[in-house]
Scaffold this active site. Sequence first.
Site, short mmCIF file in Angstrom:
data_model
loop_
_atom_site.label_atom_id
_atom_site.label_comp_id
_atom_site.label_asym_id
_atom_site.label_seq_id
_atom_site.Cartn_x
_atom_site.Cartn_y
_atom_site.Cartn_z
N LYS A 116 0.71 -1.12 -0.17
CA LYS A 116 0.20 0.09 0.20
C LYS A 116 0.98 1.25 -0.02
CE LYS A 116 -1.16 2.83 3.32
NZ LYS A 116 -0.67 3.97 3.31
N THR A 167 10.12 1.91 1.17
CA THR A 167 8.37 2.84 0.92
C THR A 167 7.44 2.09 1.87
OG1 THR A 167 9.77 4.57 -0.79
CG2 THR A 167 7.61 4.11 0.08
N ASN A 225 -4.75 16.85 -0.43
CA ASN A 225 -3.60 16.56 0.68
C ASN A 225 -3.98 17.90 1.62
OD1 ASN A 225 -1.73 14.17 1.19
ND2 ASN A 225 -1.74 15.18 -0.89
N SER A 268 -8.75 16.06 7.41
CA SER A 268 -11.03 16.42 8.53
C SER A 268 -11.60 15.18 7.66
CB SER A 268 -10.48 18.18 7.45
OG SER A 268 -10.31 18.01 6.75
#
Lengths: 408, 408
Positions: free
Chosen positions: A182, A193, A403, A408
């Site tokens: 992922k 990574t 981003n 939120s």
Amino acid sequence: MAYPVSPLATPFPALPQIAGVNPHVVRAGYKDWGRCDLTYVTLEEGTSVAGVFTKNLCCSSEVELGRENVKQGLARALVVNAGNSNAFTGYRGREAVKQIMDQVAGHLGCPKEQVFVSSTGVIGVPLPKDKAREGVAKALTAEPCSWEEAANTIATTDTFAKGATATAMVSDTKVTISAIIKGSGMIAPDMATMLGYLFTDAAVDPAFLQECLSAANLATFSCITVDSDTSTSDTVLAFATGKAGNAPLTSFESPGADAFYAAIHDVCRQLAHLVVRDGEGAQKFIAVTVSGAVSDESARKVGLAIANSPLVKTAIAGEDANWGRVVMAVGKAGEPADRDKLSIGFGGTWAALEGLPLADYDEAPVAEHLKGHDVTIEVDLGLGDGLATVWTCDLTHGYISINADYRS
Amino acid sequence: MAYPVSPLATPFPALPQIAGVNPHVVRAGYKDWGRCDLTYVTLEEGTSVAGVFTKNLCCSSEVELGRENVKQGLARALVVNAGNSNAFTGYRGREAVKQIMDQVAGHLGCPKEQVFVSSTGVIGVPLPKDKAREGVAKALTAEPCSWEEAANTIATTDTFAKGATATAMVSDTKVTISAIIKGSGMIAPDMATMLGYLFTDAAVDPAFLQECLSAANLATFSCITVDSDTSTSDTVLAFATGKAGNAPLTSFESPGADAFYAAIHDVCRQLAHLVVRDGEGAQKFIAVTVSGAVSDESARKVGLAIANSPLVKTAIAGEDANWGRVVMAVGKAGEPADRDKLSIGFGGTWAALEGLPLADYDEAPVAEHLKGHDVTIEVDLGLGDGLATVWTCDLTHGYISINADYRS
């Protein structure tokens, strides 16, 4: 997976089952996603393990404990939590990881050091221990699932499930690798990574498995970047159950070791490319090949300076063969470079040769090349034999949209 | 200036004339802009000069020649071409610069090493020598212009004209500095960023002028970043005509040297901030203060890792107090850091103290702070006394729009 599927997405491949490996997924409810978020993979006794981890100094407890536990070389289980990275959560985060290790080890009757835990998601919120305990309890008795379900469950901002497979002949024995990964944002080079897991039925000594994984990592995961930001949780683990029945591989001297390494490298490269293809906001997959450097490592650093340059990445997004920005990125890389020996091309067409714009430069084939989804940039430094290819994606409005309001 | 004026723009200040300095602007026609694009500043005989230049290895001939010529310490003229950076143009670019130096030196009757040339704009297109020759010829006989006209003429993608001024008492003599700068994109740290010019009537020995400029540069231009990309043309030059009549400053031991340095530092800081305020697509001016580092230099590097992080910059654009991304950036900086001693705040409110999210963290004042145009991020590493502040802007859709089609 709230965002539109990447235009660079590829279908999930048919991943073979690996003898001795069983994935399961359940919903622990770490976020108010209506989907599974806890992956539990069991590994038969005697499974070798190797790992590479983020070099970020503010890494999570998962990474710290994984880095420590991989040293004893054996694994019985993997638990991956999605939706909460549990990074920067102090002693509370560490307690949550240890609780999961204890719970699984108690169930399997194995040392807790053989239980590997990863978590991915927002930083700074301790993993809720009650949700983890209930989720793990469900997972311990769940039915096995498909690789694709597991790949979907370890994902966060990914827009498609990612897997890769390869086989190798080790003497007369066919061994198989199936792997999932992922990753989409906070992707940077020089480390392992994001979260990636390789499973093979090959019999491999842990030390040699580590040697293979570390070498493949250098040429694959360490050669990709989406946004130059290095995650606090990145982990790639390789598990080898030995069920294929080959004579155990202990070094590159073992018969079939080269073929096995080639398969590991191939799978790592596939996984690394899939992460870039799902780079946040990506519209173009960009391969930057740097030749003529003083060393391979120097070529890689120059390639990464180009691949990390916002101005190069926005130029490609705009389908603009702005090779002046490539010149700039070469010059700021901090590696040996001589402006007057530098050549730059796109899609196999030189735009500048040995420090001079080509007098008869025909931009038409370059413009056509840049319209596609797969873009190549060629740089020759004219100094030596150093060579490297790095991979990245373009920088688009999509990256900003994703981003500027992720949390939120 | 095709883009909307930055919301962070400030009005052009009243810049005093500097005795011995006369700016002029003309239209050479380097681009099909309907505005002046060549700035010519004359300096009276005996003017000291100092300079700091880009560290980009693929720098322009202007930078190479400027770096060489600043060593002899005297200047009679400055020529700035806008719309074409003349970088990466090989021998043809170098010939164009030498032609300008010869033409101006012939007119003024001075050594050509005393003529400084800068160029800014697209990379890789040789500066047209015929247009340069005609433009310079017009400039040699033009009437002097205002500082604001000069500031507008050296600009490219800038959305507002930028100038700064300061005075200092050197013993009984008041000395004045007036300065202009341009810059908006391809702004990166660790060098003299973009084209900036300081003019003072103070009498200053060239070596001491260089000492002042280099020191101020370290704490100002080297502490800003818009997009981490280092230009091939960056240049800041300081010229001192000596017309104020003070006893020449030769070192920090000279009476009034500290006051003079403070004024130079003040002007450099003002100019550096103006560049960030015009960062491509900027909506927020961000000051990142790092304390508790092992050294000031280490604090600066950690600050720049934060200021260069696309994920931190997009979070601020989204008015999201995502301090987890700040943790990530601290950890990837490659400088000493201890996760469990790290504290992070916004606008003076701590969100995390010594490695732990604050139990009673009240996000309301932070959310309010992030709505404003001026944002501060505070990081304490808890290791030592090292301290630095760096400045950057947020990363917005505007940056993508500007850079995905700049050249076309």
